[in-house]
Write an enzyme that holds these catalytic residues in place. Structure first.
Site, PDB file in Angstrom:
ATOM      1  CG  HIS A  74      -1.785   1.351   1.601  1.00  0.00           C
ATOM      2  ND1 HIS A  74      -1.495   2.045   2.503  1.00  0.00           N
ATOM      3  CD2 HIS A  74      -2.691   1.781   0.819  1.00  0.00           C
ATOM      4  CE1 HIS A  74      -2.490   3.103   2.467  1.00  0.00           C
ATOM      5  NE2 HIS A  74      -3.073   2.962   1.335  1.00  0.00           N
ATOM      6  CD  GLU A  77      -2.593   2.728  -3.565  1.00  0.00           C
ATOM      7  OE1 GLU A  77      -3.173   4.012  -3.819  1.00  0.00           O
ATOM      8  OE2 GLU A  77      -3.130   1.545  -3.017  1.00  0.00           O
ATOM      9  CG  HIS A  78       0.196   6.176  -0.364  1.00  0.00           C
ATOM     10  ND1 HIS A  78      -0.515   7.355   0.317  1.00  0.00           N
ATOM     11  CD2 HIS A  78      -0.728   5.376  -0.503  1.00  0.00           C
ATOM     12  CE1 HIS A  78      -1.418   7.140   0.726  1.00  0.00           C
ATOM     13  NE2 HIS A  78      -1.902   6.126   0.673  1.00  0.00           N
ATOM     14  CD  GLU A 154      -5.019   5.451   3.454  1.00  0.00           C
ATOM     15  OE1 GLU A 154      -5.519   4.442   2.920  1.00  0.00           O
ATOM     16  OE2 GLU A 154      -3.717   5.954   3.132  1.00  0.00           O
TER      17      GLU A 154
END
Length: 464
Positions: A74, A77-78, A154
């Site tokens: 994840h 992905e950022h 997040e």
């Protein structure tokens, strides 16, 4: 920009709607080719609107991580938005917006996907941008650490500040002992605290390659031209030698597992999970289809059993639900959950939820319920065909699970063949007390919530 796409808890209206194609709207024209470097390209022509969806799916997700590195899929992905040799940080998004498009990305346990929706004339440019960052990503250590703090925030916002999310995180960590689905997609905070730039670089160099990617294009295009564009923009990228992937099984569960989460909340909450099959072979998928229907009978529409009996009639629950995905690279759970009404306990609600499965085990379902569920799924599929993004998502998710758009008719036939007896049979087979995992929320007073400083802004988007 990126958050998890909840593949592991797919609601009753999820995969059933994806795999049950309505008569008259089955896919008529997807076209497929494979480039010389191993990248698959799938195009569906849909000329109803002057728009096109361009998606690159990488067959790698949180399940491919190793202990101590949870969350790296994840986080990478950022970082894919932080620049290349040609583009500075944030320039990718600005170029998409400049042509009137939108873009985002999402990470799941099984895959990571990036998309843009733009006017058809800009499709070639989107391919250039994606091909560039597939092989030419660049970022500074400072940029990495800034984005790592965004990801931590997040996690705080979407998990640690949401008691039900904490319960589901605990449920999966308890239900799976060996399987990598026990780790949260966004990562444990302890692993994020220890994350270093080298971890993300290693992930990128290992998995981001054309032979681990599928390009899906849906919209107002000619597939022959798209194939030419794809070959021009992606075809020159060298493939990689991908690491071997061992399928990890889950040991047999030999007794009830139970855990509790204590967090500030207004009401308690409980979630129950059982290990059930994941579809691998459509020639032997009767249980998969029957479990899809079972979930929908329980929670597939407003008049389904859980809402009717536990919420409206007995007033035992504020809400109650059922979920089963069944189509994934890994293992699957069937989940029941709910929030008891004030004056009732999670123990009472657990008994009631299990009681609804027992009723179907003992009495079955009606032909009217079966017909209603199938009609509901067909209607949902008709509506989905109005969305280019919905069509692209279906194609990509089927591919990532090891299937193809070519399997559409077989899925349709399998679901149409489900009988009331099939549903009763799976209700009897998979829901033993000794195979159950339970996670509950023990609410603390809301005043016990600790105020914290505002963290870096989190860009919300399509998935997680």
């Amino acid at each position: 920009m990126a958050t998890k796409q909840p593949t592991r808890r797919c609601g009753a209206r999820g995969w059933l709607g994806i795999v049950l194609m309505a008569a008259g709207v089955a896919w008529a024209n997807p076209y497929e080719t494979t480039l010389g470097n191993g990248m698959k390209v799938i195009v569906k022509e849909d000329r109803r609107a002057p728009s096109v969806v361009h998606m690159v799916w990488y067959k790698v997700g949180a399940m491919d991580e190793v202990d101590g590195h949870s969350g790296v899929a994840h986080l990478l992905e950022h970082m894919m938005f932080k620049g290349t040799k040609k583009l500075g940080p944030g320039e990718f998004n600005r170029q998409v917006a400049a042509v009137g498009g939108r873009d985002n990305a999402f990470t799941s346990s099984d895959y990571t996907a990036y998309f843009q929706q733009v006017p058809p004339g800009e499709l070639g440019r989107m391919m250039q941008l994606e091909a560039d960052r597939m092989r030419n990503l660049r970022w500074s250590d400072e940029e990495f650490h800034k984005e790592l703090e965004v990801v931590k925030e997040e996690r705080r916002l979407r998990t640690e500040d949401k008691p039900q999310a904490l319960v589901h995180e605990q449920l999966e960590a308890s239900a799976f002992l060996a399987h990598p689905y026990r780790r949260p997609i966004i990562g444990w905070m302890t692993d994020l605290d220890a994350m270093r730039p080298a971890d993300a670089w290693a992930w990128y160099r290992t998995w981001y390659a054309p032979n681990n990617a599928t390009l899906v294009v849906v919209g107002d295009v000619d597939h022959r031209k798209v194939f030419e564009q794809a070959k021009r923009e992606f075809g020159g990228l060298a493939p990689s030698v991908l690491p071997p992937r061992r399928e990890i099984g889950e040991p047999e569960q030999r007794g009830r597992r139970e855990s509790a989460v204590r967090a500030p909340a207004e009401l308690p909450y409980v979630a129950l999970a059982w290990h059930v099959p994941t579809v691998r072979n459509l020639a032997d998928a009767r249980d998969f289809f029957a479990l899809q229907v079972l979930a929908a009978v329980l929670d597939g529409y407003d008049g389904a059993r859980l809402n009717t009996r536990l919420v409206r009639e007995q007033r035992l629950a504020v809400s109650a639900g059922a979920g089963y995905g069944g189509m994934a690279r890994g293992a699957s759970l069937f989940i029941l959950d709910g929030t008891p009404t004030p004056g009732h306990t999670v123990a009472e609600l657990e008994t009631a939820l299990r009681g609804e499965i027992a009723r179907i085990r003992d009495q079955g379902i009606t032909e009217a319920e079966l017909a209603r569920v199938k009609a509901q799924a067909m209607a949902a599929e008709v509506y989905k065909r109005d969305s280019l993004m919905g069509q692209a998502m279906e194609i990509g998710m089927l591919e990532m699970a090891g299937f193809s758009w070519r399997d559409e008719q077989r899925f349709l036939e399998g679901l149409r063949a489900v009988s009331a007896a099939d549903v009763q049979a799976v209700a009897a087979r998979f829901f033993a007390a000794e195979g159950m995992t339970v996670a509950s929320l023990d609410p603390l007073p809301l005043a016990a919530a600790k105020p914290r400083a505002k963290g870096p802004a989190v860009r919300h988007g399509g998935g997680e």
